[in-house]
Design a protein around this motif. Structure first.
Motif, PDB file in Angstrom:
ATOM      1  N   ALA A  61      31.965  37.073  60.305  1.00  0.00           N
ATOM      2  CA  ALA A  61      33.039  37.626  61.120  1.00  0.00           C
ATOM      3  C   ALA A  61      34.297  37.727  60.279  1.00  0.00           C
ATOM      4  O   ALA A  61      34.464  37.005  59.291  1.00  0.00           O
ATOM      5  CB  ALA A  61      33.294  36.743  62.345  1.00  0.00           C
ATOM      6  N   VAL A  62      35.176  38.645  60.670  1.00  0.00           N
ATOM      7  CA  VAL A  62      36.483  38.778  60.038  1.00  0.00           C
ATOM      8  C   VAL A  62      37.535  38.594  61.121  1.00  0.00           C
ATOM      9  O   VAL A  62      37.414  39.146  62.226  1.00  0.00           O
ATOM     10  CB  VAL A  62      36.640  40.144  59.351  1.00  0.00           C
ATOM     11  CG1 VAL A  62      38.070  40.343  58.851  1.00  0.00           C
ATOM     12  CG2 VAL A  62      35.659  40.270  58.190  1.00  0.00           C
ATOM     13  N   GLN A  63      38.561  37.835  60.804  1.00  0.00           N
ATOM     14  CA  GLN A  63      39.579  37.487  61.790  1.00  0.00           C
ATOM     15  C   GLN A  63      40.969  37.676  61.192  1.00  0.00           C
ATOM     16  O   GLN A  63      41.195  37.335  60.031  1.00  0.00           O
ATOM     17  CB  GLN A  63      39.384  36.029  62.221  1.00  0.00           C
ATOM     18  CG  GLN A  63      40.409  35.496  63.204  1.00  0.00           C
ATOM     19  CD  GLN A  63      40.034  34.098  63.661  1.00  0.00           C
ATOM     20  OE1 GLN A  63      39.093  33.910  64.427  1.00  0.00           O
ATOM     21  NE2 GLN A  63      40.763  33.102  63.170  1.00  0.00           N
ATOM     22  N   THR A  64      41.891  38.219  61.989  1.00  0.00           N
ATOM     23  CA  THR A  64      43.287  38.345  61.571  1.00  0.00           C
ATOM     24  C   THR A  64      44.172  37.463  62.431  1.00  0.00           C
ATOM     25  O   THR A  64      43.887  37.242  63.616  1.00  0.00           O
ATOM     26  CB  THR A  64      43.771  39.797  61.688  1.00  0.00           C
ATOM     27  OG1 THR A  64      43.633  40.223  63.048  1.00  0.00           O
ATOM     28  CG2 THR A  64      42.979  40.728  60.790  1.00  0.00           C
ATOM     29  N   GLY A  65      45.255  36.976  61.854  1.00  0.00           N
ATOM     30  CA  GLY A  65      46.215  36.181  62.601  1.00  0.00           C
ATOM     31  C   GLY A  65      47.347  37.041  63.130  1.00  0.00           C
ATOM     32  O   GLY A  65      47.327  38.270  63.053  1.00  0.00           O
ATOM     33  N   ALA A  66      48.373  36.371  63.678  1.00  0.00           N
ATOM     34  CA  ALA A  66      49.543  37.072  64.181  1.00  0.00           C
ATOM     35  C   ALA A  66      50.238  37.802  63.031  1.00  0.00           C
ATOM     36  O   ALA A  66      50.290  37.306  61.899  1.00  0.00           O
ATOM     37  CB  ALA A  66      50.494  36.082  64.842  1.00  0.00           C
ATOM     38  N   ASP A  67      50.759  38.997  63.305  1.00  0.00           N
ATOM     39  CA  ASP A  67      51.459  39.797  62.304  1.00  0.00           C
ATOM     40  C   ASP A  67      50.598  40.017  61.062  1.00  0.00           C
ATOM     41  O   ASP A  67      51.101  40.028  59.934  1.00  0.00           O
ATOM     42  CB  ASP A  67      52.792  39.134  61.928  1.00  0.00           C
ATOM     43  CG  ASP A  67      53.724  40.088  61.173  1.00  0.00           C
ATOM     44  OD1 ASP A  67      53.632  41.308  61.420  1.00  0.00           O
ATOM     45  OD2 ASP A  67      54.500  39.609  60.327  1.00  0.00           O
ATOM     46  N   SER A  68      49.291  40.174  61.261  1.00  0.00           N
ATOM     47  CA  SER A  68      48.364  40.346  60.147  1.00  0.00           C
ATOM     48  C   SER A  68      47.547  41.611  60.355  1.00  0.00           C
ATOM     49  O   SER A  68      47.253  41.990  61.498  1.00  0.00           O
ATOM     50  CB  SER A  68      47.438  39.136  60.030  1.00  0.00           C
ATOM     51  OG  SER A  68      48.178  37.951  59.818  1.00  0.00           O
ATOM     52  N   LEU A  69      47.171  42.253  59.254  1.00  0.00           N
ATOM     53  CA  LEU A  69      46.444  43.512  59.307  1.00  0.00           C
ATOM     54  C   LEU A  69      45.389  43.542  58.210  1.00  0.00           C
ATOM     55  O   LEU A  69      45.521  42.853  57.191  1.00  0.00           O
ATOM     56  CB  LEU A  69      47.390  44.702  59.093  1.00  0.00           C
ATOM     57  CG  LEU A  69      48.540  44.875  60.085  1.00  0.00           C
ATOM     58  CD1 LEU A  69      49.563  45.860  59.535  1.00  0.00           C
ATOM     59  CD2 LEU A  69      48.019  45.356  61.433  1.00  0.00           C
ATOM     60  N   ALA A  70      44.353  44.344  58.408  1.00  0.00           N
ATOM     61  CA  ALA A  70      43.323  44.483  57.382  1.00  0.00           C
ATOM     62  C   ALA A  70      42.637  45.829  57.533  1.00  0.00           C
ATOM     63  O   ALA A  70      42.677  46.459  58.597  1.00  0.00           O
ATOM     64  CB  ALA A  70      42.299  43.354  57.491  1.00  0.00           C
ATOM     65  N   LYS A  71      41.997  46.268  56.457  1.00  0.00           N
ATOM     66  CA  LYS A  71      41.093  47.405  56.526  1.00  0.00           C
ATOM     67  C   LYS A  71      39.869  47.118  55.685  1.00  0.00           C
ATOM     68  O   LYS A  71      39.976  46.640  54.562  1.00  0.00           O
ATOM     69  CB  LYS A  71      41.753  48.704  56.053  1.00  0.00           C
ATOM     70  CG  LYS A  71      40.793  49.904  56.245  1.00  0.00           C
ATOM     71  CD  LYS A  71      41.494  51.246  56.107  1.00  0.00           C
ATOM     72  CE  LYS A  71      41.663  51.668  54.683  1.00  0.00           C
ATOM     73  NZ  LYS A  71      42.101  53.082  54.575  1.00  0.00           N
ATOM     74  N   ILE A  72      38.703  47.402  56.286  1.00  0.00           N
ATOM     75  CA  ILE A  72      37.435  47.269  55.588  1.00  0.00           C
ATOM     76  C   ILE A  72      36.874  48.663  55.370  1.00  0.00           C
ATOM     77  O   ILE A  72      36.850  49.483  56.294  1.00  0.00           O
ATOM     78  CB  ILE A  72      36.432  46.433  56.402  1.00  0.00           C
ATOM     79  CG1 ILE A  72      36.972  45.010  56.622  1.00  0.00           C
ATOM     80  CG2 ILE A  72      35.071  46.389  55.712  1.00  0.00           C
ATOM     81  CD1 ILE A  72      36.151  44.195  57.603  1.00  0.00           C
ATOM     82  N   VAL A  73      36.438  48.938  54.145  1.00  0.00           N
ATOM     83  CA  VAL A  73      35.701  50.169  53.859  1.00  0.00           C
ATOM     84  C   VAL A  73      34.268  49.767  53.539  1.00  0.00           C
ATOM     85  O   VAL A  73      34.031  48.960  52.631  1.00  0.00           O
ATOM     86  CB  VAL A  73      36.327  50.957  52.695  1.00  0.00           C
ATOM     87  CG1 VAL A  73      35.532  52.232  52.432  1.00  0.00           C
ATOM     88  CG2 VAL A  73      37.774  51.303  53.014  1.00  0.00           C
ATOM     89  N   PHE A  74      33.323  50.293  54.303  1.00  0.00           N
ATOM     90  CA  PHE A  74      31.916  49.969  54.120  1.00  0.00           C
ATOM     91  C   PHE A  74      31.294  50.897  53.081  1.00  0.00           C
ATOM     92  O   PHE A  74      31.855  51.930  52.726  1.00  0.00           O
ATOM     93  CB  PHE A  74      31.189  50.067  55.459  1.00  0.00           C
ATOM     94  CG  PHE A  74      31.683  49.068  56.478  1.00  0.00           C
ATOM     95  CD1 PHE A  74      31.136  47.797  56.544  1.00  0.00           C
ATOM     96  CD2 PHE A  74      32.705  49.395  57.350  1.00  0.00           C
ATOM     97  CE1 PHE A  74      31.603  46.873  57.468  1.00  0.00           C
ATOM     98  CE2 PHE A  74      33.177  48.477  58.277  1.00  0.00           C
ATOM     99  CZ  PHE A  74      32.625  47.212  58.338  1.00  0.00           C
TER     100      PHE A  74
END
Length: 235
Positions: A61-74
């Motif tokens: 699993a991938v999890q973000t916290g408050a004021d956090s962002l992410a991008k995954i490219v498969f």
């Protein structure tokens, strides 16, 4: 170091961080191209921070916290942008030249997302929230979800949204940009335009340009095939 080579290196290091013995096989399915603040991978009871360029694996699993962002490219070029306080399970991923049909199964457990389809056949995508299933037909769409309610906005293409657990199952097809559906455990309904229900992931993109700009893996100006990726990783 190119992004693909960073994936290979990060995959080896990430496998060790997850407690895998040297040479153990964890299926690498993509990499982070944007990481802002607190973004973690979860595997069983283990939690490890992710950095930009780190590999992600199937069945974690991938999890973000408050004021956090992410991008995954498969590996098939699917882009998944993830907003704050989100959690996603990477349930299944099959992609190779020998099996062009492939399979991508993602469970958006909570939070906000933007999904952009990659190179797989559109029937290969199985996207779920706690209350909805989303059938993809060549698409960009946004999702806001909690355990009991999902708001899904079509940005481009077409999707079919159904209740996940209700019996009988109820479904709606979205084929107009800006169309919105609201799904709960009991049903699915269209949200009138201008009702204030619409969720757009675009609000996160202004100060984070890489988050919503489609990204493709490239190696020497070209896009590597899965076999080339495996060779780079020495597998």
């Amino acid at each position: 170091m190119s992004l693909v080579r960073r994936i290979c290196f990060a995959g080896f290091v990430g496998g060790l961080a997850l407690g895998l013995p040297a040479g153990a096989s964890a299926q690498q399915i993509g990499a982070t191209t944007v990481v802002k603040n607190d973004v973690s991978r979860l595997k069983g009871t283990q939690r490890n921070l992710l950095a930009q360029g780190d590999t992600v694996f199937r069945d974690e699993a991938v999890q973000t916290g408050a004021d956090s962002l992410a991008k995954i490219v498969f590996l098939d070029q699917t882009n998944l942008s993830i907003g704050p306080n989100a959690r996603i399970a990477l349930n299944q991923y099959v992609y190779s030249e020998e099996r062009p049909a492939g399979k991508v199964a993602l469970n958006l457990l909570k939070g906000t997302y933007r999904f952009v389809t990659g190179d797989l056949d559109k029937k290969a995508y199985e996207i779920k929230t706690p209350v909805a299933t989303i059938g993809v037909r060549g698409t960009v769409f946004d999702v806001w979800t909690t355990a009991g309610r999902s708001v899904i906005t079509l940005e481009e293409g077409e999707i079919r949204v159904c209740t996940r657990k209700a019996s009988p199952q109820a479904c709606l097809t979205l084929d107009q940009p800006g169309a919105v559906v609201v799904v709960t455990a009991g049903g699915v309904s269209s949200a009138p335009r201008g009702s204030g229900t619409r969720f757009s992931f675009a609000g996160y993109c202004g100060t984070n340009p890489g988050l919503c700009t489609p990204t493709r893996f490239a190696e020497g100006g070209g896009v590597p095939q899965p076999t080339a990726f495996a060779a780079l990783c020495g597998r």
